[in-house]
Design a protein around this motif. Sequence first.
Motif, PDB file in Angstrom:
ATOM      1  N   SER A 159       0.851  -1.195   0.000  1.00 28.03           N
ATOM      2  CA  SER A 159       0.000   0.000   0.000  1.00 28.03           C
ATOM      3  C   SER A 159       0.885   1.243   0.000  1.00 28.03           C
ATOM      4  CB  SER A 159      -0.890   0.014   1.247  1.00 28.03           C
ATOM      5  OG  SER A 159      -0.096   0.289   2.401  1.00 28.03           O
ATOM      6  N   GLY A 160       0.267   2.381  -0.247  1.00 26.59           N
ATOM      7  CA  GLY A 160       1.013   3.639  -0.222  1.00 26.59           C
ATOM      8  C   GLY A 160       1.692   3.878   1.121  1.00 26.59           C
ATOM      9  N   GLY A 161       0.964   3.594   2.192  1.00 28.44           N
ATOM     10  CA  GLY A 161       1.528   3.795   3.535  1.00 28.44           C
ATOM     11  C   GLY A 161       2.698   2.875   3.805  1.00 28.44           C
ATOM     12  N   GLN A 162       2.587   1.619   3.308  1.00 23.27           N
ATOM     13  CA  GLN A 162       3.697   0.676   3.479  1.00 23.27           C
ATOM     14  C   GLN A 162       4.904   1.120   2.652  1.00 23.27           C
ATOM     15  OE1 GLN A 162       1.512  -2.828   2.331  1.00 23.27           O
ATOM     16  NE2 GLN A 162       1.195  -3.463   4.448  1.00 23.27           N
ATOM     17  N   GLN A 163       4.657   1.599   1.434  1.00 20.38           N
ATOM     18  CA  GLN A 163       5.767   2.081   0.600  1.00 20.38           C
ATOM     19  C   GLN A 163       6.474   3.260   1.272  1.00 20.38           C
ATOM     20  OE1 GLN A 163       5.265   2.385  -3.766  1.00 20.38           O
ATOM     21  NE2 GLN A 163       3.207   1.575  -3.427  1.00 20.38           N
ATOM     22  N   GLN A 164       5.680   4.137   1.896  1.00 20.99           N
ATOM     23  CA  GLN A 164       6.294   5.293   2.549  1.00 20.99           C
ATOM     24  C   GLN A 164       7.132   4.848   3.747  1.00 20.99           C
ATOM     25  OE1 GLN A 164       7.553   7.960   1.931  1.00 20.99           O
ATOM     26  NE2 GLN A 164       5.995   9.550   1.975  1.00 20.99           N
ATOM     27  N   ARG A 165       6.678   3.813   4.442  1.00 22.88           N
ATOM     28  CA  ARG A 165       7.466   3.313   5.574  1.00 22.88           C
ATOM     29  C   ARG A 165       8.755   2.637   5.092  1.00 22.88           C
ATOM     30  NH1 ARG A 165       3.802  -0.267   9.003  1.00 22.88           N
ATOM     31  NH2 ARG A 165       2.242  -0.161   7.346  1.00 22.88           N
ATOM     32  N   VAL A 166       8.696   1.972   3.932  1.00 24.88           N
ATOM     33  CA  VAL A 166       9.931   1.437   3.335  1.00 24.88           C
ATOM     34  C   VAL A 166      10.870   2.592   2.991  1.00 24.88           C
ATOM     35  CG1 VAL A 166      10.938   0.186   1.376  1.00 24.88           C
ATOM     36  CG2 VAL A 166       8.822  -0.643   2.419  1.00 24.88           C
ATOM     37  N   ALA A 167      10.300   3.684   2.463  1.00 23.03           N
ATOM     38  CA  ALA A 167      11.117   4.856   2.110  1.00 23.03           C
ATOM     39  C   ALA A 167      11.802   5.441   3.346  1.00 23.03           C
ATOM     40  CB  ALA A 167      10.246   5.908   1.421  1.00 23.03           C
ATOM     41  N   ILE A 168      11.106   5.436   4.480  1.00 19.99           N
ATOM     42  CA  ILE A 168      11.707   5.929   5.733  1.00 19.99           C
ATOM     43  C   ILE A 168      12.849   4.989   6.157  1.00 19.99           C
ATOM     44  CG2 ILE A 168      11.315   6.359   8.197  1.00 19.99           C
ATOM     45  CD1 ILE A 168       8.444   7.236   7.441  1.00 19.99           C
ATOM     46  N   ALA A 169      12.593   3.674   6.074  1.00 15.45           N
ATOM     47  CA  ALA A 169      13.640   2.696   6.419  1.00 15.45           C
ATOM     48  C   ALA A 169      14.852   2.874   5.508  1.00 15.45           C
ATOM     49  CB  ALA A 169      13.088   1.273   6.301  1.00 15.45           C
ATOM     50  N   ARG A 170      14.572   3.148   4.227  1.00 14.72           N
ATOM     51  CA  ARG A 170      15.669   3.336   3.259  1.00 14.72           C
ATOM     52  C   ARG A 170      16.521   4.559   3.640  1.00 14.72           C
ATOM     53  NH1 ARG A 170      14.080   4.649  -2.860  1.00 14.72           N
ATOM     54  NH2 ARG A 170      13.165   6.417  -1.762  1.00 14.72           N
ATOM     55  N   ALA A 171      15.865   5.638   4.050  1.00 10.40           N
ATOM     56  CA  ALA A 171      16.605   6.836   4.465  1.00 10.40           C
ATOM     57  C   ALA A 171      17.424   6.551   5.727  1.00 10.40           C
ATOM     58  CB  ALA A 171      15.637   7.993   4.698  1.00 10.40           C
ATOM     59  N   LEU A 172      16.852   5.781   6.646  1.00  9.62           N
ATOM     60  CA  LEU A 172      17.544   5.467   7.904  1.00  9.62           C
ATOM     61  C   LEU A 172      18.729   4.524   7.696  1.00  9.62           C
ATOM     62  CD1 LEU A 172      14.486   4.925  10.272  1.00  9.62           C
ATOM     63  CD2 LEU A 172      16.079   6.849  10.307  1.00  9.62           C
ATOM     64  N   ALA A 173      18.719   3.770   6.603  1.00  9.07           N
ATOM     65  CA  ALA A 173      19.778   2.789   6.352  1.00  9.07           C
ATOM     66  C   ALA A 173      21.141   3.450   6.208  1.00  9.07           C
ATOM     67  CB  ALA A 173      19.462   1.975   5.095  1.00  9.07           C
ATOM     68  N   MET A 174      21.155   4.730   5.837  1.00  7.01           N
ATOM     69  CA  MET A 174      22.427   5.444   5.697  1.00  7.01           C
ATOM     70  C   MET A 174      22.899   6.038   7.038  1.00  7.01           C
ATOM     71  SD  MET A 174      23.659   5.186   2.685  1.00  7.01           S
ATOM     72  CE  MET A 174      24.699   6.594   2.307  1.00  7.01           C
ATOM     73  N   GLU A 175      22.153   5.735   8.107  1.00  9.03           N
ATOM     74  CA  GLU A 175      22.476   6.219   9.463  1.00  9.03           C
ATOM     75  C   GLU A 175      22.682   7.731   9.485  1.00  9.03           C
ATOM     76  OE1 GLU A 175      25.795   3.386  10.048  1.00  9.03           O
ATOM     77  OE2 GLU A 175      24.492   2.421  11.523  1.00  9.03           O
ATOM     78  N   PRO A 176      21.671   8.482   9.032  1.00 11.17           N
ATOM     79  CA  PRO A 176      21.816   9.941   8.957  1.00 11.17           C
ATOM     80  C   PRO A 176      21.771  10.588  10.330  1.00 11.17           C
ATOM     81  CG  PRO A 176      19.557   9.322   8.466  1.00 11.17           C
ATOM     82  CD  PRO A 176      20.326   8.035   8.630  1.00 11.17           C
ATOM     83  N   LYS A 177      22.306  11.816  10.410  1.00  8.35           N
ATOM     84  CA  LYS A 177      22.193  12.566  11.665  1.00  8.35           C
ATOM     85  C   LYS A 177      21.020  13.535  11.607  1.00  8.35           C
ATOM     86  CE  LYS A 177      26.127  15.415  10.127  1.00  8.35           C
ATOM     87  NZ  LYS A 177      27.530  15.714  10.432  1.00  8.35           N
ATOM     88  N   LEU A 178      20.415  13.655  10.432  1.00 11.73           N
ATOM     89  CA  LEU A 178      19.293  14.573  10.226  1.00 11.73           C
ATOM     90  C   LEU A 178      18.331  13.937   9.242  1.00 11.73           C
ATOM     91  CD1 LEU A 178      17.945  17.457  10.264  1.00 11.73           C
ATOM     92  CD2 LEU A 178      19.538  18.073   8.431  1.00 11.73           C
ATOM     93  N   MET A 179      17.027  14.007   9.551  1.00 13.43           N
ATOM     94  CA  MET A 179      15.998  13.492   8.637  1.00 13.43           C
ATOM     95  C   MET A 179      15.094  14.636   8.189  1.00 13.43           C
ATOM     96  SD  MET A 179      15.928  10.101   7.934  1.00 13.43           S
ATOM     97  CE  MET A 179      14.247   9.462   7.857  1.00 13.43           C
TER      98      MET A 179
END
Length: 253
Positions: free
Chosen positions: A151-171
């Motif tokens: 679903s769209g909501g699940q895709q967006q949560r994957v997108a958040i996980a993808r951003a977090l995978a780079m271990e950012p200091k800012l989101m």
Amino acid sequence: MTAMVKAEGVHKSYGAAHILKGIDLEVAPGEVFCLIGPSGSGKSTFLRCINHLEKVNAGRLYVDGELVGYRQKGDKLYELKDNEVALKRRDIGMVFQRFNLFPHMTAVENVMEAPVQVKGESKAVARERALKLLDRVGLGDRAGHYPSQLSGGQQQRVAIARALAMEPKLMLFDEPTSALDPELVGDVLDVMRDLAESGMTMVVVTHEMGFAREVGDSLVFMDGGVVVESGNPRDVLTDPQHERTKAFLSKVL
């Protein structure tokens, strides 16, 4: 304490259109900083300037004490090369309205991709972290699914996980729920709440006033490329001081 984001007199124009007209603001480490305002007020443009997807025309923008996109020598600014910008951008995660997942990759492959390609991580290490992150965003059981099966909501949560995978200091979040069906919004906001509680510094462009009130540490109302009003989200939303803020909130609350 060094601000995580600091804007000093930031201007941005596209030709004759003056989008940002001297933005001054600071985001402290660990803060959830919400930007609200009507469409076209410059919120998303400002967000894109933070990770140099857009170049500022004037002013200074710093992330964790370092100039974004430029190096300063004397009183002159020199633009960084693309590879130098990309190196800095690794520290900044961004989640867009549209999920921009790779359609030919499963959820876990989408989350693994950047650490493997950009950081040179081994697939085994990247996969292990990707599975943990999918678990964290409530999608541990969807790791093998393709975007079209989510679903769209699940895709967006994957997108958040993808951003977090780079271990950012800012989101950075650019209206992350605006493209979602109303009943899917809550799951995404829950993930963002969890991130906030873990101490992640977040700059969120949002229409979700409840989220801003409940989770936000600071709130800025932008209109016409300027900061009209800022303060504690609960104060601004319940007792706005500026007529323009009052008019906007009367339509959205």
